[in-house]
Design a protein around this motif. Structure first.
Motif, short mmCIF file in Angstrom:
data_model
loop_
_atom_site.label_atom_id
_atom_site.label_comp_id
_atom_site.label_asym_id
_atom_site.label_seq_id
_atom_site.Cartn_x
_atom_site.Cartn_y
_atom_site.Cartn_z
N GLY A 19 0.81 -1.21 0.00
CA GLY A 19 0.00 0.00 0.00
C GLY A 19 0.84 1.26 0.00
N LEU A 22 2.65 1.56 -3.45
CA LEU A 22 1.74 1.97 -4.52
C LEU A 22 1.28 3.42 -4.34
N GLY A 23 1.05 3.81 -3.09
CA GLY A 23 0.65 5.19 -2.84
C GLY A 23 1.73 6.18 -3.23
N PHE A 30 -4.64 6.70 -6.30
CA PHE A 30 -5.22 6.65 -4.95
C PHE A 30 -5.98 7.93 -4.61
N GLY A 234 -2.22 3.13 1.02
CA GLY A 234 -1.96 3.83 -0.23
C GLY A 234 -2.36 5.28 -0.17
N GLY A 237 0.48 6.99 1.72
CA GLY A 237 1.85 6.63 1.39
C GLY A 237 2.80 7.81 1.36
#
Length: 355
Positions: A19, A22-23, A30, A234, A237
């Motif tokens: 998460g 990806l964030g 997101f 995410g 992040g």
């Protein structure tokens, strides 16, 4: 316990890493998912929470709710922790750690805002996620549902006064639309959907049909929990990577508060003679937080980029990993709990409870 459940902590850790990564790599994606909200309640997260809690709610026979009164000790302990202990203990911990011990390491202009965020987090007892924790401890489902419903009712009238008192404000603007919509989305609608499905399954194929569906949905529930984690981490992040020291310092009072309140609720239930299947969810309800409401209230009162908003977000970040450790402690200590003389003296000969 399935292999998936046995290694749930590992999957949670992987979801946190995924998460955050990806964030950081795809913040636009997101942000788009995060913007799908009504009254600051994120709808994709709400759908995932539905998938988490409905399998647990399918197990509940509402006709048996009339028996929940026998667990009055557990209800009393949880209410005491949630409303007489937790907000005030968090305020004390916030002033001790953020206002004093960690003050030199934090932005001076955000100290009061950080403490306010911690108070907002502690003043809102958890709702939907509690069903997951209760399930993992084989908790009494009727007690869990009744306790959550009672907390929701109290929260509507008590959240603003408690927060206002602790923040020293004469008045506080509570995001009522967020509170009401969250209760409807996370509690009312899933309960209705689960009960309609339960009655249909029982009418069509009896207990065997219900058991088959529950076995099928159990992995879906846990997968939804992990997907929710990926989304939540995410969303945050960027902040996690940008402010690791601040987040780490804010996590300290939250961690202490969770273990203190969970432990106190667990021990009080044992002293009061309550069953383990009630003491487990009581401890978990007493320790966890309704972070959706806390984040929304912090943003409404102090702004999106405030220290208060960040403090509530830290609660989101550590909620699941920390609660899983509490689940582990509750499960591993069952033998010790049931050796308590008061608990044995008041334990009924048989307990009618959904598996």
């Amino acid at each position: 316990m399935s292999i998936f459940e046995r290694y749930l902590t590992l999957w949670v850790a992987l979801c946190i890493v995924v998460g955050v990564a990806l964030g950081h790599v795809m913040p636009g994606v997101f942000q788009a998912i995060g913007s799908a909200e009504i009254a600051q309640v994120n709808l994709p997260v709400a759908v995932l929470i539905w998938l988490m809690v409905i399998p647990m709610l399918l197990k509940i026979d509402f006709a048996a709710l009339r028996e929940v009164g026998r667990h009055w000790r557990g209800i009393g302990v949880t209410l005491f922790i949630n409303w007489a202990v937790k907000p005030f203990s968090m305020a004390a911990l916030g002033w001790l750690f953020i206002g004093w011990l960690f003050r030199p390491y934090l932005p001076a202009d955000q100290i009061d805002s950080y403490i306010a965020g911690l108070i907002l987090l502690a003043a809102a007892p958890c709702t939907a996620m509690v069903f997951v924790w209760s399930h993992l401890t084989k908790g009494e489902p009727h007690f869990t549902l009744s306790q959550v419903a009672l907390n929701d009712a109290i929260m509507v009238v008590a959240f603003a006064p408690v927060v206002g008192l602790l923040l020293g404000l004469s008045a506080i603007t509570v995001p009522w639309d967020t509170l009401v919509l969250s209760v409807v989305l996370y509690i009312v609608l899933p309960v209705i959907a689960a009960q309609v499905a339960r009655r249909s399954l029982l009418a069509a194929g009896g207990e065997a049909a219900l058991s088959r569906v529950l076995r099928t949905l159990s992995p879906v529930s846990l997968a939804s929990l992990l997907a929710t984690l990926v989304l939540l981490f995410g969303f945050q992040g960027e902040q996690i990577i940008a402010q690791p020291l601040v987040i780490g310092l804010l996590a300290v009072p939250i961690l202490i508060q969770v273990y203190f309140n969970a432990g106190l609720a667990y021990v009080l239930n044992r002293v009061a003679g309550e069953q383990h299947c009630v003491a487990g969810p009581s401890a978990l309800i007493g320790a966890s937080n309704f972070f959706e409401l806390a984040v929304a209230a912090a943003i409404s009162l102090f702004g999106f980029n405030s220290g208060a908003a960040l403090a509530t977000v830290v609660g989101v970040l550590i909620e699941v990993p920390v609660m899983l450790t509490v689940v582990w402690i509750v499960n591993r200590s069952k033998g010790w709990y049931e050796r308590g003389a008061p608990a044995q003296a008041t334990r009924p000969k048989s307990v009618t409870r959904e598996a």
